[in-house]
Design a protein around this motif. Structure first.
Motif, short mmCIF file in Angstrom:
data_model
loop_
_atom_site.label_atom_id
_atom_site.label_comp_id
_atom_site.label_asym_id
_atom_site.label_seq_id
_atom_site.Cartn_x
_atom_site.Cartn_y
_atom_site.Cartn_z
N TYR A 13 -3.42 -4.49 -0.18
CA TYR A 13 -2.78 -2.71 -0.50
C TYR A 13 -3.22 -1.87 0.88
O TYR A 13 -1.89 -1.23 1.35
CB TYR A 13 -2.12 -2.40 -1.00
N SER A 14 -4.46 -1.64 0.74
CA SER A 14 -5.04 -0.09 1.21
C SER A 14 -5.22 -0.29 2.61
O SER A 14 -4.40 0.67 3.68
CB SER A 14 -6.19 0.27 0.74
N THR A 15 -5.39 -1.68 3.37
CA THR A 15 -5.16 -1.24 4.53
C THR A 15 -4.05 -1.47 5.28
O THR A 15 -3.85 -1.08 6.26
CB THR A 15 -5.91 -3.00 5.40
N GLU A 16 -2.65 -2.34 4.79
CA GLU A 16 -1.80 -1.96 4.96
C GLU A 16 -1.06 -0.80 5.08
O GLU A 16 -0.46 -0.54 5.98
CB GLU A 16 -0.62 -3.68 4.12
N LEU A 17 -1.44 -0.08 4.15
CA LEU A 17 -0.86 1.18 4.27
C LEU A 17 -1.38 1.72 5.20
O LEU A 17 -0.80 2.40 6.16
CB LEU A 17 -1.13 1.83 2.48
N ASN A 18 -2.69 1.75 5.45
CA ASN A 18 -2.90 2.19 6.55
C ASN A 18 -2.83 2.39 7.78
O ASN A 18 -2.50 2.67 8.31
CB ASN A 18 -4.88 2.35 6.52
N GLN A 19 -2.56 1.12 8.20
CA GLN A 19 -1.74 0.04 9.47
C GLN A 19 -0.73 0.95 9.03
O GLN A 19 -0.03 1.26 11.09
CB GLN A 19 -1.75 -1.03 9.09
N HIS A 22 -0.20 4.38 10.31
CA HIS A 22 -1.34 4.73 11.75
C HIS A 22 -0.28 3.85 12.73
O HIS A 22 0.08 4.90 13.44
CB HIS A 22 -2.73 3.46 11.79
N GLN A 23 0.68 3.50 12.56
CA GLN A 23 1.52 2.93 12.90
C GLN A 23 2.64 4.25 13.42
O GLN A 23 3.22 4.36 14.43
CB GLN A 23 2.86 1.86 12.61
N HIS A 24 2.78 4.79 12.10
CA HIS A 24 3.40 5.99 11.67
C HIS A 24 3.34 7.38 12.90
O HIS A 24 4.07 7.90 13.90
CB HIS A 24 4.20 6.13 10.63
N LEU A 25 1.60 7.48 13.10
CA LEU A 25 1.43 8.68 13.96
C LEU A 25 1.66 8.11 14.75
O LEU A 25 1.65 9.72 16.00
CB LEU A 25 -0.02 8.56 12.78
#
Ligand code: C2E
Ligand code: MG
Ligand code: MG
Ligand code: MG
Length: 281
Positions: A13-19, A22-25
């Protein structure tokens, strides 16, 4: 076992959230460069008067030619623009472009042609918004009556008194005000009367087919309400002959939608206006 699994899940989950973050940024960063890189463009979707069949106006809709993702619609980047504050320079650019387009149309003889732009809540709350708009209109020598500002009910109902004050200021400049996506937001009819509105736009979710279903009842009610408040009523997202026939039968003033035309590039709109292309009977 369970512990290991839990840990993996958590990592997943944390990887997905990070991704996602990241996409958002990345999106936000590229949005910040978009204007400077000339990646933004306005499409103009024609609006047709149902009595004459004439193209009397157009809605300016923002398009982004993203260097990697290709053509992007506003639903994908407007939320990012609002959240980051980039909507303010973007929105100013939209108004500049629309004024430039109005000036060109007037030079071609279409002096009464109206272009509408969508405003976000954040723009509306900007200090000196009306002042800036006055300057922009004057600089482009645009007749204020040919610029229309589209706002949604939810934008107005958030802080109705403040919104009414700003709209009154804007209205005093001579621009037109319309309520977009009418019927979808949380609205209060008593407030509606206090806003200096010229046009209501029936949201496309209310345009059913022809016939006696519940959507048609709502459409008829909105047209009647608009007319009793002396407002013009336009239906957006008109896609079929049946919808058109229904709207004609019920005295809707204007339509906008794929049935007549999608959004066009500026030269396409100019051609349509100069050729006096009309909606067939
Ligand atoms: P909106 O203002 O309600 O614009 C109408 C949307 O419906 C547009 O989508 C348009 O392309 C689409 N549409 C038009 N005719 C039809 C039809 O017959 N069928 C269907 N299914 N759709 C139709 P678009 O261009 O993707 O814009 C989506 C929303 O993004 C707009 O909704 C507006 O709220 C926002 N938006 C667009 N440009 C701007 C802008 O410059 N500034 C701000 N703040 N918001 C914008
Ligand atoms: Mg709109
Ligand atoms: Mg709308
Ligand atoms: Mg909409």
């Amino acid at each position: 076992h369970a512990k290991a699994l839990g840990k993996n899940n958590c990592q997943f989950y944390s990887t997905e959230l990070n991704q996602a973050m990241h996409q958002h940024l990345l999106l936000e960063a590229s949005l910040g460069r978009a204007l400077g890189n000339r990646e933004m463009q306005l499409g103009y979707q024609p609006k047709v008067d149902l009595r004459s069949g004439k193209v009397v106006g157009a809605e300016a809709l923002l398009r982004w030619h993203h260097p990697e993702h290709g053509l992007m619609g506003p639903d994908r980047f407007i939320p990012v623009a609002e959240e980051s504050g980039l909507i303010v320079p973007l929105g100013e650019w939209v108004i500049e472009e629309a004024c430039r387009a109005l000036r060109s149309l007037a030079a071609l003889g279409a002096r009464e042609f109206v272009i509408s732009v969508n405003l976000s809540a954040r723009q509306l709350r900007q200090r000196h918004f009306a002042q800036r708009l006055t300057e922009t209109l004057a600089r482009h020598e645009v007749d204020p009556r040919t610029l229309e500002l589209e706002v949604t009910e939810s934008q107005l109902m958030d802080q109705p008194l403040e919104a009414a004050a700003v709209l009154t200021q804007l209205k005093a400049l001579g621009v037109r005000i319309s309520i977009d996506d009418f019927g979808t937001g949380y609205s209060s009819l008593s407030h509606l009367q206090k806003f200096p509105v010229d046009v209501i736009k029936i949201d496309r979710s209310f345009l059913g087919g022809a016939g006696a279903d519940s959507q048609d009842v709502i459409t008829r009610a909105i047209i009647a309400l608009g007319h009793s408040l002396k407002l013009k009523v336009i239906a957006e997202g008109v896609e079929t002959r049946e919808q058109l026939a229904f709207l004609r039968d019920h005295d809707c003033d204007q339509i906008q939608g794929y049935y007549f035309s999608p959004a066009l590039a500026e030269d396409g709109l100019q051609r349509m206006v100069c050729d006096d292309t009309r909606l067939p009977d």
